[in-house]
Design a protein around this motif. Structure first.
Motif, PDB file in Angstrom:
ATOM      1  N   ALA A 167      45.641 -23.018  41.697  1.00  0.00           N
ATOM      2  CA  ALA A 167      44.523 -23.038  42.729  1.00  0.00           C
ATOM      3  C   ALA A 167      43.460 -23.857  42.425  1.00  0.00           C
ATOM      4  CB  ALA A 167      44.020 -21.552  42.593  1.00  0.00           C
ATOM      5  N   THR A 168      43.371 -24.453  41.367  1.00  0.00           N
ATOM      6  CA  THR A 168      42.383 -25.366  41.063  1.00  0.00           C
ATOM      7  C   THR A 168      42.802 -26.642  40.952  1.00  0.00           C
ATOM      8  OG1 THR A 168      42.806 -25.040  38.748  1.00  0.00           O
ATOM      9  CG2 THR A 168      40.811 -23.552  39.925  1.00  0.00           C
ATOM     10  N   ALA A 169      44.072 -27.094  41.329  1.00  0.00           N
ATOM     11  CA  ALA A 169      44.444 -28.486  41.471  1.00  0.00           C
ATOM     12  C   ALA A 169      43.644 -29.407  42.279  1.00  0.00           C
ATOM     13  CB  ALA A 169      45.960 -28.401  41.965  1.00  0.00           C
TER      14      ALA A 169
ATOM     15  N   LYS B  84      41.243 -33.275  56.943  1.00  0.00           N
ATOM     16  CA  LYS B  84      41.615 -32.743  55.680  1.00  0.00           C
ATOM     17  C   LYS B  84      40.460 -32.080  55.218  1.00  0.00           C
ATOM     18  CE  LYS B  84      45.339 -35.530  55.975  1.00  0.00           C
ATOM     19  NZ  LYS B  84      46.608 -34.731  56.003  1.00  0.00           N
ATOM     20  N   LEU B  85      40.833 -31.022  54.093  1.00  0.00           N
ATOM     21  CA  LEU B  85      39.887 -30.154  53.313  1.00  0.00           C
ATOM     22  C   LEU B  85      39.938 -30.390  51.822  1.00  0.00           C
ATOM     23  CD1 LEU B  85      37.929 -27.631  53.334  1.00  0.00           C
ATOM     24  CD2 LEU B  85      40.336 -26.449  53.439  1.00  0.00           C
ATOM     25  N   ALA B  86      38.724 -30.600  51.340  1.00  0.00           N
ATOM     26  CA  ALA B  86      38.747 -30.698  49.840  1.00  0.00           C
ATOM     27  C   ALA B  86      37.987 -29.240  49.362  1.00  0.00           C
ATOM     28  CB  ALA B  86      38.043 -31.703  49.294  1.00  0.00           C
ATOM     29  N   TYR B  87      38.156 -28.959  48.005  1.00  0.00           N
ATOM     30  CA  TYR B  87      37.409 -27.852  47.469  1.00  0.00           C
ATOM     31  C   TYR B  87      36.649 -28.080  46.132  1.00  0.00           C
ATOM     32  CZ  TYR B  87      40.362 -24.581  50.237  1.00  0.00           C
ATOM     33  OH  TYR B  87      41.159 -23.938  50.968  1.00  0.00           O
ATOM     34  N   ALA B  88      35.393 -28.194  46.452  1.00  0.00           N
ATOM     35  CA  ALA B  88      34.449 -28.663  45.329  1.00  0.00           C
ATOM     36  C   ALA B  88      34.022 -27.377  44.375  1.00  0.00           C
ATOM     37  CB  ALA B  88      33.229 -29.223  45.682  1.00  0.00           C
ATOM     38  N   ILE B  89      35.109 -27.188  43.614  1.00  0.00           N
ATOM     39  CA  ILE B  89      35.274 -25.978  42.831  1.00  0.00           C
ATOM     40  C   ILE B  89      35.417 -26.069  41.179  1.00  0.00           C
ATOM     41  CG2 ILE B  89      35.592 -24.157  44.697  1.00  0.00           C
ATOM     42  CD1 ILE B  89      38.567 -24.240  44.071  1.00  0.00           C
ATOM     43  N   ARG B  90      35.019 -25.168  40.719  1.00  0.00           N
ATOM     44  CA  ARG B  90      35.163 -25.673  38.928  1.00  0.00           C
ATOM     45  C   ARG B  90      36.805 -25.509  38.641  1.00  0.00           C
ATOM     46  NH1 ARG B  90      34.317 -20.043  38.960  1.00  0.00           N
ATOM     47  NH2 ARG B  90      36.416 -18.677  38.511  1.00  0.00           N
ATOM     48  N   GLY B  91      37.143 -26.789  37.952  1.00  0.00           N
ATOM     49  CA  GLY B  91      38.542 -26.957  37.644  1.00  0.00           C
ATOM     50  C   GLY B  91      39.077 -27.976  38.535  1.00  0.00           C
ATOM     51  N   ASN B  92      38.640 -28.405  39.653  1.00  0.00           N
ATOM     52  CA  ASN B  92      38.891 -29.458  40.523  1.00  0.00           C
ATOM     53  C   ASN B  92      38.124 -30.551  40.073  1.00  0.00           C
ATOM     54  OD1 ASN B  92      40.207 -30.778  42.638  1.00  0.00           O
ATOM     55  ND2 ASN B  92      39.498 -29.508  44.122  1.00  0.00           N
ATOM     56  N   ARG B  93      38.850 -31.642  39.397  1.00  0.00           N
ATOM     57  CA  ARG B  93      38.252 -32.882  38.716  1.00  0.00           C
ATOM     58  C   ARG B  93      38.790 -34.055  39.499  1.00  0.00           C
ATOM     59  NH1 ARG B  93      38.446 -29.413  34.308  1.00  0.00           N
ATOM     60  NH2 ARG B  93      36.339 -28.604  33.546  1.00  0.00           N
TER      61      ARG B  93
ATOM     62  N   PRO C 256      39.769 -16.821  37.183  1.00  0.00           N
ATOM     63  CA  PRO C 256      40.740 -17.217  36.161  1.00  0.00           C
ATOM     64  C   PRO C 256      39.869 -16.990  34.715  1.00  0.00           C
ATOM     65  CG  PRO C 256      39.445 -19.050  37.202  1.00  0.00           C
ATOM     66  CD  PRO C 256      39.135 -17.811  38.181  1.00  0.00           C
ATOM     67  N   ASP C 257      38.754 -16.893  34.734  1.00  0.00           N
ATOM     68  CA  ASP C 257      38.334 -16.972  33.263  1.00  0.00           C
ATOM     69  C   ASP C 257      38.013 -15.650  32.666  1.00  0.00           C
ATOM     70  OD1 ASP C 257      36.259 -16.114  35.135  1.00  0.00           O
ATOM     71  OD2 ASP C 257      34.578 -17.801  34.597  1.00  0.00           O
ATOM     72  N   ASN C 258      38.115 -14.389  33.550  1.00  0.00           N
ATOM     73  CA  ASN C 258      37.922 -13.106  32.776  1.00  0.00           C
ATOM     74  C   ASN C 258      38.791 -12.191  33.212  1.00  0.00           C
ATOM     75  OD1 ASN C 258      36.998 -12.708  35.361  1.00  0.00           O
ATOM     76  ND2 ASN C 258      35.150 -11.835  34.759  1.00  0.00           N
ATOM     77  N   GLY C 259      40.173 -12.700  33.891  1.00  0.00           N
ATOM     78  CA  GLY C 259      41.044 -11.897  34.084  1.00  0.00           C
ATOM     79  C   GLY C 259      40.758 -10.726  35.202  1.00  0.00           C
ATOM     80  N   GLY C 260      39.883 -11.151  35.847  1.00  0.00           N
ATOM     81  CA  GLY C 260      39.319  -9.939  37.195  1.00  0.00           C
ATOM     82  C   GLY C 260      37.733  -9.978  37.099  1.00  0.00           C
ATOM     83  N   TRP C 261      37.218  -9.721  38.332  1.00  0.00           N
ATOM     84  CA  TRP C 261      35.824  -9.346  38.570  1.00  0.00           C
ATOM     85  C   TRP C 261      35.376  -7.911  38.177  1.00  0.00           C
ATOM     86  CZ3 TRP C 261      33.419 -11.853  43.361  1.00  0.00           C
ATOM     87  CH2 TRP C 261      31.861 -12.069  43.185  1.00  0.00           C
ATOM     88  N   LYS C 262      34.712  -7.544  37.184  1.00  0.00           N
ATOM     89  CA  LYS C 262      34.439  -6.378  37.051  1.00  0.00           C
ATOM     90  C   LYS C 262      33.058  -6.086  37.555  1.00  0.00           C
ATOM     91  CE  LYS C 262      37.958  -5.361  33.508  1.00  0.00           C
ATOM     92  NZ  LYS C 262      38.214  -4.732  32.126  1.00  0.00           N
ATOM     93  N   ALA C 263      32.691  -4.620  37.828  1.00  0.00           N
ATOM     94  CA  ALA C 263      31.506  -4.239  38.082  1.00  0.00           C
ATOM     95  C   ALA C 263      30.609  -4.143  36.732  1.00  0.00           C
ATOM     96  CB  ALA C 263      31.349  -3.107  39.038  1.00  0.00           C
ATOM     97  N   PRO C 264      29.407  -4.229  36.808  1.00  0.00           N
ATOM     98  CA  PRO C 264      28.647  -3.914  35.623  1.00  0.00           C
ATOM     99  C   PRO C 264      28.637  -2.336  35.457  1.00  0.00           C
ATOM    100  CG  PRO C 264      27.224  -4.661  37.311  1.00  0.00           C
ATOM    101  CD  PRO C 264      28.666  -4.873  37.870  1.00  0.00           C
ATOM    102  N   ASP C 265      28.071  -1.818  34.165  1.00  0.00           N
ATOM    103  CA  ASP C 265      27.943  -0.457  33.813  1.00  0.00           C
ATOM    104  C   ASP C 265      27.283   0.023  35.026  1.00  0.00           C
ATOM    105  OD1 ASP C 265      29.840  -0.565  31.895  1.00  0.00           O
ATOM    106  OD2 ASP C 265      27.942  -0.774  30.421  1.00  0.00           O
TER     107      ASP C 265
END
Length: 488
Positions: free
Chosen positions: A15-17, A202-211, A50-59
């Protein structure tokens, strides 16, 4: 489903290629298969964080705005039936106001029109009718638009970007920023689907990991990304020449300014653009903070906003039941089930612990129960909601993570097992309205029952009655004859 299973559902590295044309379809369909989900016409699918195994709600089970936006995108399977009227305020009041009833009226390129119909759109949604002519006008017009999830907003500005692009120019012309990695991928998926018959765009993604290598210019005409990465690509790494950007889209503005750092990064990106660049800003809410932000980045705008209509409670019968403790509440709930013909029910608890206790006891009584609370990832919650929507469970026990935005026509009963209160212990009228609004949808009759276990709780009921100027009727669940009469 375990978190390990979810982690395996998406190949994050893929996904971040760096490729600008990576296809999310296969891994996102795998994700759907895990929970029997179906897609909507907006391509509303999501990848795992990718960095925390999922997006959890706060307490506390009060999801933040970005999380709520993502959940709504996941569970929308079609355009919502909005009761709101659209109000249009033009920058030039003397200019003719155009709206369209068909996509053909927009005079789209044939390959774009084919892409729109291929996605399942038959006619423009209410906001698209007014927004699309403004987005695609010549000379370009700036726009600030209020739009909820499911109203076709993402498809509208995606269509505007695809129409705006000159495929012969191999540099970035359209730039769109979203507050999170997941939401950026959502938008990109819509553009990929809509533009599938436009091979030169063409489309590009400016997201983390896409260097990319410093100084290498992007040849993709459309870039979707998050503020921090987009700012780096424009100023630090010089991948994008901001002076060549002719269309700038800022999505989820209310989420953006609620996210630390994103407001300032968005303003810095705006300042790199030329005055001639067309600006489109979208927000689900139009609070004062959103207006102040919008005024900074969108000069001389046209404005589309939803007229606030009174939330109708006419189709919802409201009751309260006096109880001493949670066991009494549970008995009253079981009596309700004996008196009502219930298609599906939603039961709201204040804490995760209470929700878990209640769901366990309901299952012991033989009910088909789904549990929804904040320790679950957004993707897991979407699976639970989808199963409930499909009727696989008849009862949904939840905390406040589920009080907004879920439209299930078959819900005939909402129970406030615990009353909604604010931080000061007073009635949370807005949450009460959102909760009971899960029933009585689309003109159907619904019932809302609130459990009252103390004088303080009775005081909160009185506050709610005064706020909405509506009487909430006392219900005696031990008197089955009276209860049947009141509920008929």
């Amino acid at each position: 489903m375990s978190e390990d299973s979810w982690a395996q559902a998406v190949d994050v590295q893929e996904a971040t290629a760096p490729s600008s044309q990576f296809d999310l379809s296969q891994k996102l369909s795998r994700l759907r298969d895990k929970c029997n989900m179906k897609g909507d016409i907006n391509g509303n699918i999501v990848t795992q964080r990718p960095d925390n195994g999922g997006w959890k709600a706060p307490d506390g089970d009060k999801p933040d705005l970005a999380e709520q936006s993502l959940l709504n995108k996941l569970i929308r399977r079609s355009l919502v039936r909005s009761r709101h009227q659209v109000e249009v305020l033009q920058a030039d009041p003397t200019s003719p106001l155009y709206s369209v009833k068909t996509f053909e009226e927009l005079r789209l390129k044939p390959e774009l029109l084919k892409g729109v119909y291929n996605m399942g759109f038959n006619r423009p949604s209410r906001i698209q009718e007014n927004a699309l002519p403004m987005m695609m006008a010549q000379p370009p017009q700036n726009l600030i638009a209020q739009s909820q999830s499911g109203t076709g907003k993402t498809a509208a500005f995606s269509l505007a970007m695809l129409s705006h692009v000159n495929p012969a120019n191999t540099w970035t012309q359209c730039l769109c920023i979203a507050p999170t990695y997941e939401l950026a991928l959502q938008i990109g998926q819509v553009i990929e689907q809509m533009g599938k018959f436009c091979p030169d765009v063409k489309l590009a993604y400016a997201i983390r990991g896409n260097r990319m290598e410093r100084g290498v210019k992007l040849e993709e005409q459309i870039v979707i990304g998050t503020p921090g990465t987009v700012l780096d690509w424009c100023s630090k790494y010089k991948h994008i020449d901001p002076k060549k950007i002719t269309l700038f889209v800022l999505d989820e503005a209310d989420v953006m300014i609620d996210t630390q750092g994103h407001r300032d990064q968005s303003i810095r990106i705006y300042r790199l653009l030329t005055r001639a660049c067309q600006m489109l800003l979208f927000s689900a809410t139009f609070e004062d903070s959103v207006w102040r932000f919008a005024e900074l980045v969108v000069p001389d705008p046209n404005i589309i906003r939803l007229k606030r209509e009174e939330e109708t409670l006419d189709t919802i019968k409201q009751f309260y039941v006096l109880c001493k403790e949670k066991e009494d509440k549970f008995t009253a709930l079981c009596n309700l089930y004996g008196s009502l013909t219930i298609a599906q029910a939603m039961i709201f608890c204040h804490t995760r612990k209470m929700a878990a206790w209640l769901s366990t006891h309901l299952i012991k009584e033989g009910h088909q129960v789904a549990l929804l609370s904040g320790e679950m990832t957004v993707e897991q919650r979407a699976c639970v909601i989808e199963r409930f929507r499909n009727g696989k469970e008849k009862v949904l026990v939840t905390t406040n993570v589920c009080s907004r935005g879920i439209d299930v026509e078959q819900v005939s009963l909402v129970v406030n097992f615990d009353l909604p209160v604010d931080m000061d212990g007073n009635a949370d009228n807005e949450t009460y309205l959102h909760r009971i609004g899960r029933t009585g949808r689309f003109g159907r009759r619904g019932f809302a029952v609130t459990m009252v276990d103390s004088e303080r709780s009775m005081g909160i009921i009185n506050q709610i009655e005064m706020h909405f100027n509506r009487r909430i009727t006392k219900l005696d669940p031990s008197n089955l004859e009276e209860m049947e009469k009141l509920l008929s």
